[in-house]
Design a protein around this motif. Structure first.
Motif, PDB file in Angstrom:
ATOM      1  N   LYS A  78      60.436  20.245  40.886  1.00 12.73           N
ATOM      2  CA  LYS A  78      59.423  19.563  41.709  1.00 12.73           C
ATOM      3  C   LYS A  78      59.423  20.125  43.121  1.00 12.73           C
ATOM      4  N   GLU A  79      60.618  20.326  43.678  1.00 10.49           N
ATOM      5  CA  GLU A  79      60.720  20.912  45.021  1.00 10.49           C
ATOM      6  C   GLU A  79      60.147  22.323  45.043  1.00 10.49           C
ATOM      7  N   LYS A  80      60.518  23.121  44.058  1.00  6.85           N
ATOM      8  CA  LYS A  80      60.040  24.508  44.001  1.00  6.85           C
ATOM      9  C   LYS A  80      58.518  24.574  43.881  1.00  6.85           C
ATOM     10  N   LEU A  81      57.956  23.731  43.015  1.00  3.58           N
ATOM     11  CA  LEU A  81      56.511  23.781  42.775  1.00  3.58           C
ATOM     12  C   LEU A  81      55.691  23.089  43.858  1.00  3.58           C
ATOM     13  N   SER A  82      56.315  22.247  44.658  1.00  3.84           N
ATOM     14  CA  SER A  82      55.564  21.595  45.735  1.00  3.84           C
ATOM     15  C   SER A  82      55.677  22.361  47.054  1.00  3.84           C
ATOM     16  N   ALA A  83      56.572  23.330  47.103  1.00  6.68           N
ATOM     17  CA  ALA A  83      56.716  24.145  48.312  1.00  6.68           C
ATOM     18  C   ALA A  83      55.452  24.982  48.510  1.00  6.68           C
ATOM     19  N   ASN A  84      55.016  25.043  49.723  1.00  2.00           N
ATOM     20  CA  ASN A  84      53.829  25.854  50.037  1.00  2.00           C
ATOM     21  C   ASN A  84      54.300  27.259  50.388  1.00  2.00           C
ATOM     22  N   ASP A  85      54.664  28.023  49.360  1.00  2.00           N
ATOM     23  CA  ASP A  85      55.257  29.345  49.545  1.00  2.00           C
ATOM     24  C   ASP A  85      54.465  30.357  48.726  1.00  2.00           C
ATOM     25  N   SER A  86      53.576  31.067  49.383  1.00  2.00           N
ATOM     26  CA  SER A  86      52.713  32.018  48.666  1.00  2.00           C
ATOM     27  C   SER A  86      53.480  33.238  48.158  1.00  2.00           C
ATOM     28  N   SER A  87      54.716  33.427  48.629  1.00  3.33           N
ATOM     29  CA  SER A  87      55.491  34.574  48.141  1.00  3.33           C
ATOM     30  C   SER A  87      56.065  34.291  46.752  1.00  3.33           C
ATOM     31  N   GLN A  88      56.028  33.042  46.336  1.00  2.00           N
ATOM     32  CA  GLN A  88      56.631  32.635  45.072  1.00  2.00           C
ATOM     33  C   GLN A  88      55.572  32.382  44.000  1.00  2.00           C
ATOM     34  N   VAL A  89      55.914  32.736  42.763  1.00  2.00           N
ATOM     35  CA  VAL A  89      55.070  32.387  41.628  1.00  2.00           C
ATOM     36  C   VAL A  89      55.972  31.879  40.507  1.00  2.00           C
ATOM     37  N   VAL A  90      55.499  30.864  39.807  1.00  2.00           N
ATOM     38  CA  VAL A  90      56.184  30.345  38.628  1.00  2.00           C
ATOM     39  C   VAL A  90      55.179  30.433  37.487  1.00  2.00           C
ATOM     40  N   ARG A  94      60.378  36.136  47.196  1.00  2.00           N
ATOM     41  CA  ARG A  94      61.186  36.879  48.166  1.00  2.00           C
ATOM     42  C   ARG A  94      62.660  36.785  47.768  1.00  2.00           C
ATOM     43  N   PRO A  95      63.449  37.805  48.117  1.00  2.00           N
ATOM     44  CA  PRO A  95      64.848  37.832  47.708  1.00  2.00           C
ATOM     45  C   PRO A  95      65.666  36.713  48.363  1.00  2.00           C
ATOM     46  N   SER A  96      66.579  36.143  47.573  1.00  2.00           N
ATOM     47  CA  SER A  96      67.419  35.056  48.071  1.00  2.00           C
ATOM     48  C   SER A  96      68.782  35.543  48.558  1.00  2.00           C
ATOM     49  N   GLU A  97      69.143  36.761  48.221  1.00  2.00           N
ATOM     50  CA  GLU A  97      70.451  37.306  48.580  1.00  2.00           C
ATOM     51  C   GLU A  97      70.277  38.711  49.149  1.00  2.00           C
ATOM     52  N   ILE A 141      72.058  41.251  48.632  1.00  2.00           N
ATOM     53  CA  ILE A 141      72.373  42.273  47.638  1.00  2.00           C
ATOM     54  C   ILE A 141      71.112  42.803  46.937  1.00  2.00           C
ATOM     55  N   PHE A 142      70.014  42.053  46.996  1.00  2.00           N
ATOM     56  CA  PHE A 142      68.764  42.527  46.389  1.00  2.00           C
ATOM     57  C   PHE A 142      68.119  43.626  47.228  1.00  2.00           C
ATOM     58  N   ASP A 143      68.650  43.856  48.404  1.00  2.00           N
ATOM     59  CA  ASP A 143      68.289  45.010  49.239  1.00  2.00           C
ATOM     60  C   ASP A 143      66.788  45.114  49.497  1.00  2.00           C
ATOM     61  N   GLY A 144      66.165  43.994  49.829  1.00  2.00           N
ATOM     62  CA  GLY A 144      64.748  44.006  50.188  1.00  2.00           C
ATOM     63  C   GLY A 144      63.785  44.086  49.019  1.00  2.00           C
ATOM     64  N   ARG A 145      64.294  44.109  47.803  1.00  2.00           N
ATOM     65  CA  ARG A 145      63.419  44.114  46.627  1.00  2.00           C
ATOM     66  C   ARG A 145      62.962  42.683  46.352  1.00  2.00           C
ATOM     67  N   GLY A 146      61.785  42.532  45.750  1.00  2.00           N
ATOM     68  CA  GLY A 146      61.361  41.223  45.301  1.00  2.00           C
ATOM     69  C   GLY A 146      62.303  40.754  44.205  1.00  2.00           C
ATOM     70  N   LEU A 182      67.004  41.446  39.916  1.00  2.00           N
ATOM     71  CA  LEU A 182      67.371  40.139  39.380  1.00  2.00           C
ATOM     72  C   LEU A 182      68.861  40.148  39.130  1.00  2.00           C
ATOM     73  N   SER A 183      69.405  38.963  38.889  1.00  2.00           N
ATOM     74  CA  SER A 183      70.823  38.901  38.577  1.00  2.00           C
ATOM     75  C   SER A 183      71.018  38.319  37.184  1.00  2.00           C
ATOM     76  N   VAL A 184      72.062  38.791  36.529  1.00  2.00           N
ATOM     77  CA  VAL A 184      72.406  38.363  35.180  1.00  2.00           C
ATOM     78  C   VAL A 184      73.871  37.946  35.195  1.00  2.00           C
ATOM     79  N   VAL A 185      74.159  36.809  34.595  1.00  2.00           N
ATOM     80  CA  VAL A 185      75.539  36.351  34.494  1.00  2.00           C
ATOM     81  C   VAL A 185      76.326  37.335  33.625  1.00  2.00           C
ATOM     82  N   LYS A 186      77.488  37.740  34.126  1.00  2.00           N
ATOM     83  CA  LYS A 186      78.365  38.606  33.323  1.00  2.00           C
ATOM     84  C   LYS A 186      78.650  37.896  32.006  1.00  2.00           C
ATOM     85  N   GLY A 187      78.531  38.630  30.919  1.00  2.00           N
ATOM     86  CA  GLY A 187      78.756  38.067  29.596  1.00  2.00           C
ATOM     87  C   GLY A 187      77.470  37.717  28.864  1.00  2.00           C
ATOM     88  N   ASN A 188      76.339  37.683  29.579  1.00  2.00           N
ATOM     89  CA  ASN A 188      75.045  37.413  28.934  1.00  2.00           C
ATOM     90  C   ASN A 188      74.547  38.738  28.357  1.00  2.00           C
TER      91      ASN A 188
END
Length: 176
Positions: free
Chosen positions: A51-63, A80-83, A85-90, A128-134
Motif C-alpha cells: 500500500k505504501e509503495k503503490l500510494s507513493a507519488n514516485d514516477s521513477s517506480q513502476v509495479v 531508482r537504485p536503493s543501494e 552497489i547498483f552503481d547508478g543502474r536502475g 538486481l539482487s538475488v539471495v545466495k542459494g536461489n
C-alpha cells in the motif's frame, strides 16, 4: 507468450499483490529464510508495505502485474537504485512468478517491460539482487546474460540475506 496480459498496478491491487508476494516468497525461500521471517513477513505486513509503495507519488517506480485468464501469475517492480552497489543502474526491485507458471516466458516479459521503464527513466543499465542459494533465479539471470557485479547484505526488515548483484550495462539487452 500467448494469453499473458501485463498491466501497471494501482493502489487497489495492494493486498492482492501482497498475498501473491507472500505465497511465492515462501515457496522460493522455504529452504533459505529463517523461520522468524516467515512469521513476520506475512500477508498483513506485506499488504502495508505494498500500500505504501503503490500510494507513493514516485514516477521513477513502476509495479507490474502479469495475468493469465484474470489470474495473477507474476509481479515485478523497478525504479531508482536503493543501494550504492547498483552503481547508478536502475534497479529491478521485485520479480516473482507463480511456481505453477514458470518456464512460460512470464519472467522474461516482466523483465523486458521493467527494463523498458528503466530506459524511459534514462538508466543505461539495470541491476538486481538475488539471495545466495536461489539457484533457479541465478540460472535465469545468467541465461539472460546478467553478470555478477558484487555482493551485499540486504538490510531487509527481518532477514539480512546475503545477496549477489546481477547487472546489465545496456538495459536495452533485456528488452529485445
Amino acid at each position: 507468450m500467448t494469453g499473458i496480459f501485463i498491466r501497471t498496478a494501482n493502489i487497489d491491487d495492494a493486498q492482492m499483490i501482497a498475498d501473491f508476494h507472500v505465497k511465492v516468497w515462501r515457496h522460493t525461500y522455504q529452504e533459505l529464510a529463517p523461520a522468524e521471517a516467515y512469521a513476520v513477513l506475512d500477508e498483513q505486513y506485506r499488504g502495508k508495505q505494498w500500500k505504501e509503495k503503490l500510494s507513493a507519488n514516485d514516477s521513477s517506480q513502476v509495479v507490474l502485474i502479469a495475468e493469465i485468464d484474470g489470474r495473477t501469475v507474476g509481479i515485478g517492480a523497478a525504479g531508482r537504485p536503493s543501494e550504492s552497489i547498483f552503481d547508478g543502474r536502475g534497479e529491478i526491485k521485485f520479480l516473482y512468478v507463480d511456481p505453477d507458471f514458470k518456464r512460460r516466458g512470464i519472467g522474461r516479459e516482466l523483465l523486458a517491460q521493467l527494463a523498458t521503464h528503466l530506459r524511459k527513466m534514462h538508466y543505461q543499465g539495470a541491476a538486481l539482487s538475488v539471495v545466495k542459494g536461489n539457484e533457479s533465479a541465478i540460472a535465469f539471470y545468467e541465461a539472460l546474460n546478467g553478470r555478477p557485479a558484487g555482493e551485499y547484505i540486504d538490510p531487509g526488515p527481518m532477514w539480512r540475506s546475503e545477496n549477489i548483484v546481477f547487472a546489465w550495462d545496456d538495459v536495452a539487452s533485456l528488452i529485445g
